[in-house]
Design a protein around this motif. Structure first.
Motif, PDB file in Angstrom:
ATOM      1  N   PHE A 154       0.861  -1.178   0.166  1.00  0.00           N
ATOM      2  CA  PHE A 154      -0.030  -0.190  -0.100  1.00  0.00           C
ATOM      3  C   PHE A 154       0.900   1.258  -0.201  1.00  0.00           C
ATOM      4  O   PHE A 154       0.463   2.338  -0.761  1.00  0.00           O
ATOM      5  CB  PHE A 154      -0.883   0.174   1.168  1.00  0.00           C
ATOM      6  CG  PHE A 154      -2.120  -0.533   0.901  1.00  0.00           C
ATOM      7  CD1 PHE A 154      -3.357   0.164   0.386  1.00  0.00           C
ATOM      8  CD2 PHE A 154      -2.329  -1.991   0.749  1.00  0.00           C
ATOM      9  CE1 PHE A 154      -4.689  -0.515   0.210  1.00  0.00           C
ATOM     10  CE2 PHE A 154      -3.791  -2.654   0.366  1.00  0.00           C
ATOM     11  CZ  PHE A 154      -4.936  -1.961   0.223  1.00  0.00           C
ATOM     12  N   GLU A 155       1.998   1.178   0.791  1.00  0.00           N
ATOM     13  CA  GLU A 155       2.937   2.402   0.766  1.00  0.00           C
ATOM     14  C   GLU A 155       3.311   2.771  -0.781  1.00  0.00           C
ATOM     15  O   GLU A 155       3.513   4.111  -0.996  1.00  0.00           O
ATOM     16  CB  GLU A 155       4.144   2.239   1.573  1.00  0.00           C
ATOM     17  CG  GLU A 155       3.464   2.300   3.297  1.00  0.00           C
ATOM     18  CD  GLU A 155       4.579   2.374   4.210  1.00  0.00           C
ATOM     19  OE1 GLU A 155       4.764   2.929   5.440  1.00  0.00           O
ATOM     20  OE2 GLU A 155       5.576   1.566   3.741  1.00  0.00           O
ATOM     21  N   THR A 156       4.000   1.708  -1.223  1.00  0.00           N
ATOM     22  CA  THR A 156       4.571   2.030  -2.615  1.00  0.00           C
ATOM     23  C   THR A 156       3.342   2.220  -3.814  1.00  0.00           C
ATOM     24  O   THR A 156       3.608   3.476  -4.622  1.00  0.00           O
ATOM     25  CB  THR A 156       5.189   0.539  -3.040  1.00  0.00           C
ATOM     26  OG1 THR A 156       6.287   0.397  -2.080  1.00  0.00           O
ATOM     27  CG2 THR A 156       5.886   0.769  -4.395  1.00  0.00           C
ATOM     28  N   ASN A 157       2.246   1.496  -3.661  1.00  0.00           N
ATOM     29  CA  ASN A 157       1.469   1.673  -4.719  1.00  0.00           C
ATOM     30  C   ASN A 157       0.239   2.739  -4.736  1.00  0.00           C
ATOM     31  O   ASN A 157      -0.205   3.447  -5.650  1.00  0.00           O
ATOM     32  CB  ASN A 157       0.578   0.325  -5.181  1.00  0.00           C
ATOM     33  CG  ASN A 157       1.709  -0.993  -5.262  1.00  0.00           C
ATOM     34  OD1 ASN A 157       2.720  -0.813  -5.391  1.00  0.00           O
ATOM     35  ND2 ASN A 157       0.862  -2.022  -5.650  1.00  0.00           N
ATOM     36  N   LEU A 158      -0.137   2.993  -3.497  1.00  0.00           N
ATOM     37  CA  LEU A 158      -0.923   3.705  -3.247  1.00  0.00           C
ATOM     38  C   LEU A 158      -0.409   5.144  -2.557  1.00  0.00           C
ATOM     39  O   LEU A 158      -0.957   6.266  -2.920  1.00  0.00           O
ATOM     40  CB  LEU A 158      -2.220   3.012  -2.454  1.00  0.00           C
ATOM     41  CG  LEU A 158      -3.552   4.138  -2.259  1.00  0.00           C
ATOM     42  CD1 LEU A 158      -4.142   4.584  -3.469  1.00  0.00           C
ATOM     43  CD2 LEU A 158      -4.413   3.214  -1.261  1.00  0.00           C
ATOM     44  N   PHE A 159      -0.029   4.801  -1.428  1.00  0.00           N
ATOM     45  CA  PHE A 159       0.183   6.137  -0.478  1.00  0.00           C
ATOM     46  C   PHE A 159       1.229   7.241  -1.321  1.00  0.00           C
ATOM     47  O   PHE A 159       1.110   8.329  -1.057  1.00  0.00           O
ATOM     48  CB  PHE A 159       0.860   5.853   0.685  1.00  0.00           C
ATOM     49  CG  PHE A 159      -0.125   4.943   1.765  1.00  0.00           C
ATOM     50  CD1 PHE A 159      -1.503   4.738   1.412  1.00  0.00           C
ATOM     51  CD2 PHE A 159       0.462   4.355   2.880  1.00  0.00           C
ATOM     52  CE1 PHE A 159      -2.274   4.029   2.299  1.00  0.00           C
ATOM     53  CE2 PHE A 159      -0.430   3.627   3.745  1.00  0.00           C
ATOM     54  CZ  PHE A 159      -1.695   3.585   3.465  1.00  0.00           C
ATOM     55  N   SER A 160       2.118   6.609  -2.202  1.00  0.00           N
ATOM     56  CA  SER A 160       2.900   7.491  -2.793  1.00  0.00           C
ATOM     57  C   SER A 160       2.282   8.286  -3.796  1.00  0.00           C
ATOM     58  O   SER A 160       2.522   9.305  -3.967  1.00  0.00           O
ATOM     59  CB  SER A 160       4.050   6.576  -3.692  1.00  0.00           C
ATOM     60  OG  SER A 160       3.292   5.854  -4.544  1.00  0.00           O
TER      61      SER A 160
END
Length: 291
Positions: A154-160
């Motif tokens: 989620f941090e890489t794909n969305l939160f970024s």
């Protein structure tokens, strides 16, 4: 490229894997098609500046090159794939425009503002933001998805996308564009990529919601949802058997190439799509969806 050439390349990509995410394009055989010689630019993005995350390889590299062909200066962001990033930078510059390659982990919120600051310092403006970076960690057993894996996905794909878009927004103006990379998995699901698919579903909804939020500013927000595409993420995440069969379950019976996605990103970044926002373009070899 011709269909028979693409089919031949599909047959050649047999049984290879890599042991790191998000993968190295230079180690793939055959190398993905990132620059279609039949695609000729016509100045659609002349005078524009684009930022492409995950721009060192795969779809990101193909998009960066297509933007360069259309006259844009291009900044790419990559994690640690320095060799791929340097080649992409040279390819961009080969079309007579300027390039900037930034090694930053987009999953970390403290990196977003420095990325945008460097782009503005180098080019003086930003017109096109392509949120493309992504990771995937296949798990056949839902119970095997750990909190750490869930967080990293989620941090890489969305939160970024949130971090970079928030940092970029003060520099975007009317007729500028944000383009997010979603996936066919957001629409049909994927039993061994549940957390990845969840991020892509969220990206699709983010695209629609942000488009509504920014419409009065004249900033368009759209997405591209690729199907099975031959990028470093494939050998970096799947077994040899799955790599061999990759894309064969589509009606076209083959995987797609990054270059087959790039024109959609050009369309969404240019005036050609001036009446398009909140939409998703599906590039998946005929893997039709009904939702």
């Amino acid at each position: 490229m011709r269909e028979e050439e693409l089919e031949q390349m599909h047959q050649q990509a047999r049984g290879q894997t890599q042991d790191q995410q998000p993968g190295i394009e230079a180690e793939m055989h055959p190398e993905p098609v990132y620059d279609d010689p039949e695609y000729v630019g016509s100045g659609k993005l002349k005078g524009k500046v684009a930022l492409v995350t995950g721009g060192d390889s795969g779809i990101g590299r193909a998009v960066a090159i297509a933007y360069a062909k259309e006259g844009a200066n291009v900044a790419i962001v990559y994690l640690n794939e320095g060799r791929d990033a340097e080649k992409t930078k040279q390819l961009i510059e080969g079309y007579g425009v300027k390039a900037l390659a930034l090694a930053k982990d987009v999953s970390q919120p403290e990196n977003a503002q420095p990325i945008i600051d460097q782009v503005i310092q180098e080019f003086g403006q930003l017109n096109i933001l392509v949120n493309n970076a992504g990771k995937q960690f296949p798990q056949d057993d839902f119970l095997a998805i750990t909190p750490d894996q869930l967080k990293e996905t989620f941090e890489t794909n969305l939160f970024s996308m949130f971090y970079l878009t928030q940092a970029a927004l003060p520099h975007l103006n009317k007729e500028d564009s944000i383009i997010n990379t979603s996936s066919v998995t957001a629409y049909r699901g994927a039993p061994s990529l549940i957390d990845y698919s969840a991020t892509k579903g969220a990206i699709t909804t983010l695209t629609r919601s942000l488009a509504s939020n920014l419409i009065e500013k004249g900033i368009r927000v759209n997405a591209v949802a690729p199907g099975p595409i031959w990028t470093p993420l494939i050998p970096a995440t799947f077994t040899k058997e799955k790599v061999e069969a990759h894309g064969e379950d589509t009606p076209m019976k083959r995987r797609g190439q990054p270059s087959e996605n790039a024109p959609a990103y050009v369309y969404l970044a240019s005036r050609d799509s001036s009446y398009v926002t909140g939409q998703t373009i599906h590039i998946n070899g005929g893997d039709y969806i009904t939702s």
